[in-house]
Design a protein around this motif. Structure first.
Motif, PDB file in Angstrom:
ATOM      1  N   LEU A   1      44.596  43.115  39.721  1.00 40.92           N
ATOM      2  CA  LEU A   1      43.513  43.791  40.438  1.00 40.92           C
ATOM      3  C   LEU A   1      44.056  44.757  41.485  1.00 40.92           C
ATOM      4  CD1 LEU A   1      41.187  40.716  40.722  1.00 40.92           C
ATOM      5  CD2 LEU A   1      40.434  42.932  39.832  1.00 40.92           C
ATOM      6  N   ARG A   2      45.053  44.315  42.255  1.00 44.30           N
ATOM      7  CA  ARG A   2      45.629  45.187  43.277  1.00 44.30           C
ATOM      8  C   ARG A   2      46.264  46.421  42.636  1.00 44.30           C
ATOM      9  NH1 ARG A   2      46.780  41.960  48.024  1.00 44.30           N
ATOM     10  NH2 ARG A   2      44.803  40.863  48.390  1.00 44.30           N
ATOM     11  N   HIS A   3      46.919  46.222  41.489  1.00 42.24           N
ATOM     12  CA  HIS A   3      47.532  47.356  40.793  1.00 42.24           C
ATOM     13  C   HIS A   3      46.466  48.334  40.312  1.00 42.24           C
ATOM     14  CE1 HIS A   3      49.680  49.174  37.132  1.00 42.24           C
ATOM     15  NE2 HIS A   3      50.257  49.691  38.201  1.00 42.24           N
TER      16      HIS A   3
ATOM     17  N   ILE B   1      41.855  54.375  34.960  1.00 41.45           N
ATOM     18  CA  ILE B   1      42.080  52.919  34.965  1.00 41.45           C
ATOM     19  C   ILE B   1      41.128  52.200  34.021  1.00 41.45           C
ATOM     20  CG2 ILE B   1      43.053  52.838  37.311  1.00 41.45           C
ATOM     21  CD1 ILE B   1      40.232  51.840  38.209  1.00 41.45           C
ATOM     22  N   ILE B   2      40.730  52.837  32.949  1.00 39.55           N
ATOM     23  CA  ILE B   2      39.774  52.214  32.036  1.00 39.55           C
ATOM     24  C   ILE B   2      40.307  50.870  31.534  1.00 39.55           C
ATOM     25  CG2 ILE B   2      38.570  52.416  29.832  1.00 39.55           C
ATOM     26  CD1 ILE B   2      38.534  55.452  30.270  1.00 39.55           C
ATOM     27  N   ARG B   3      41.529  50.880  30.969  1.00 43.78           N
ATOM     28  CA  ARG B   3      42.099  49.637  30.445  1.00 43.78           C
ATOM     29  C   ARG B   3      42.481  48.688  31.563  1.00 43.78           C
ATOM     30  NH1 ARG B   3      47.337  48.039  29.285  1.00 43.78           N
ATOM     31  NH2 ARG B   3      48.183  50.140  29.478  1.00 43.78           N
ATOM     32  N   GLU B   4      43.089  49.229  32.622  1.00 41.02           N
ATOM     33  CA  GLU B   4      43.555  48.386  33.718  1.00 41.02           C
ATOM     34  C   GLU B   4      42.404  47.640  34.400  1.00 41.02           C
ATOM     35  OE1 GLU B   4      46.596  51.499  32.959  1.00 41.02           O
ATOM     36  OE2 GLU B   4      44.415  51.446  33.128  1.00 41.02           O
TER      37      GLU B   4
ATOM     38  N   PHE C   1      54.974  45.868  47.533  1.00 40.58           N
ATOM     39  CA  PHE C   1      53.800  45.000  47.439  1.00 40.58           C
ATOM     40  C   PHE C   1      53.232  44.659  48.820  1.00 40.58           C
ATOM     41  CE2 PHE C   1      55.982  44.214  43.432  1.00 40.58           C
ATOM     42  CZ  PHE C   1      54.935  44.232  42.525  1.00 40.58           C
ATOM     43  N   GLU C   2      53.836  45.194  49.882  1.00 43.90           N
ATOM     44  CA  GLU C   2      53.383  44.901  51.233  1.00 43.90           C
ATOM     45  C   GLU C   2      52.106  45.662  51.564  1.00 43.90           C
ATOM     46  OE1 GLU C   2      54.528  42.804  53.567  1.00 43.90           O
ATOM     47  OE2 GLU C   2      56.020  42.028  52.155  1.00 43.90           O
ATOM     48  N   LEU C   3      51.205  44.998  52.284  1.00 40.68           N
ATOM     49  CA  LEU C   3      50.017  45.676  52.771  1.00 40.68           C
ATOM     50  C   LEU C   3      50.395  46.508  53.989  1.00 40.68           C
ATOM     51  CD1 LEU C   3      47.411  42.747  52.676  1.00 40.68           C
ATOM     52  CD2 LEU C   3      47.862  44.457  50.904  1.00 40.68           C
TER      53      LEU C   3
END
Length: 380
Positions: free
Chosen positions: A298-300, A311-314, A3-5
């Motif tokens: 959102l990041r995912h 990523i239609i559903r995401e 999860f690190e930038l």
């Protein structure tokens, strides 16, 4: 799962945060009050390379990924959702031309867009066609090795300032979405003009208005993509747009929460700061939990987009969560402010007005739920 930038993403976040705090935030109230386009900030975004973030270097961009862009969107929206959305518009229009345009179209339009020399809009929404893109009534009639466009568009961001428009029209209404076609129309083309300016509840300063197409002839080479392919190509751009809009909503919610925390610690009642009251603490806790959850979704979705995965559903889930969150957080933040929250002396009333549009644009919350449900029914 990491999860690190990256170092580059952290540097970008700090740069955009500094720009937002020092230059955008002090202008937010004035932009809302005057309803005037912030040309000074537009030029600064160009100077900082923010107008061509995801565009390849060959066309004057920085070639950044979607996660980086999502970070920048949230940071700018913490200061002003108007400035963030102006940047979003440019990114989406660049992406649409990059993915669908000919080499000549890309060379002509993309570099000046990245440099802030050209504003491109999407002329899609109509008086009777918003979420129902396939129901557009603007027509494109073949004539003289080109097409004659006729119709009126409404609620078009930057309509009053457009140098270039991607016009959504139909070549044959009987074909439904299979008749939808995209056309590039430049400022100065006979029959192409801005109409009336819209007067909105919030998100002011984006020169939102009508676009009028009155016997507007464009050559065949101005078609963006093939005839009848416009619906598919327009829908493909929505996934990225929903990520950006969702990040704006989270940025707005974050700003509203920060205002609420500051006010709650300063305002005294019943013998102490209202931050000591459990009812206020519960509202603040819900704000924080919701913001973190929406940000992660959102990041995912942005990460999946960078991996080239659908990523239609995401994207729909992320946009839905963030939009509903922004409305709830700004409402609770105003409630914490009490009567002061209802006053223009505090920024929370502006945030409250701005939040509502996130349940509407880039697909209403109801449309997001339909999209999510349809994907679920396909997947399981």
């Amino acid at each position: 799962m990491n999860f690190e930038l990256t170092d580059e993403q952290r540097m970008l976040r700090e740069m955009v945060r500094e720009f937002s705090e020092k230059e955008i935030k002090p202008r937010a109230t004035e932009i809302d009050r005057t309803d005037e386009f912030p040309w000074d900030l537009w030029k600064r975004m160009a100077e900082l390379g923010l107008l061509g973030m995801t565009l390849p270097p060959d066309y004057g961009g920085s070639g950044m990924d979607i996660v980086s862009w999502a970070i920048a969107q949230e940071e700018m929206a913490r200061a002003s959702v108007v400035v963030a959305d102006i940047q979003l518009l440019g990114t989406l229009m660049q992406n649409m031309i990059l993915k669908n345009g000919t080499n000549a179209q890309k060379r002509k339009h993309l570099p000046p867009m990245a440099a802030g020399e050209k504003i491109c809009i999407i002329a899609q929404t109509e008086p009777g066609a918003g979420s129902d893109v396939a129901g557009v009534q603007t027509t494109a009639r073949p004539e003289r090795d080109g097409y004659v466009l006729n119709g009126t568009k409404r609620f078009i961001t930057c309509a009053m300032l457009a140098d270039l428009a991607i016009v959504v029209a139909t070549v044959d209404k009987s074909k439904g979405h299979k008749g939808i076609t995209l056309f590039l129309v430049e400022k100065g083309t006979p029959g192409f003009s801005p109409g009336s300016k819209e007067h909105l509840l919030g998100v002011k300063g984006m020169a939102t208005g009508e676009v009028v197409l009155d016997n507007c002839w464009v050559p065949k080479e101005n078609m963006l993509g093939g005839e009848g392919e416009g619906f598919k190509r327009a829908m493909m751009s929505l996934d990225t747009g929903r990520i950006g809009i969702g990040c704006q909503a989270v940025g707005l919610a974050q700003a509203a929460m920060e205002e609420a925390v500051r006010y709650a610690k300063q305002r005294t009642a019943f013998g102490g700061p209202i931050a000591n009251l459990q009812a206020v603490q519960c509202m603040l806790a819900d704000m924080s939990a919701g913001i973190e959850a929406a940000r992660l979704r959102l990041r995912h979705a942005a990460w999946l987009k960078d991996q080239g995965r659908p990523i239609i559903r995401e994207a729909a889930e992320a946009k839905l969560l963030a939009s509903e969150l922004a409305v709830k957080v700004t409402s609770d933040a105003l409630q914490i402010h009490g009567a002061y929250g209802y006053s223009t002396d505090f920024p929370i009333e502006r945030m409250y007005r701005e939040a509502k549009v996130y349940q509407i644009w880039e697909g209403t919350s109801e449309i997001q739920r339909v999209v999510i449900a349809r994907q679920l029914l396909k997947e399981y």
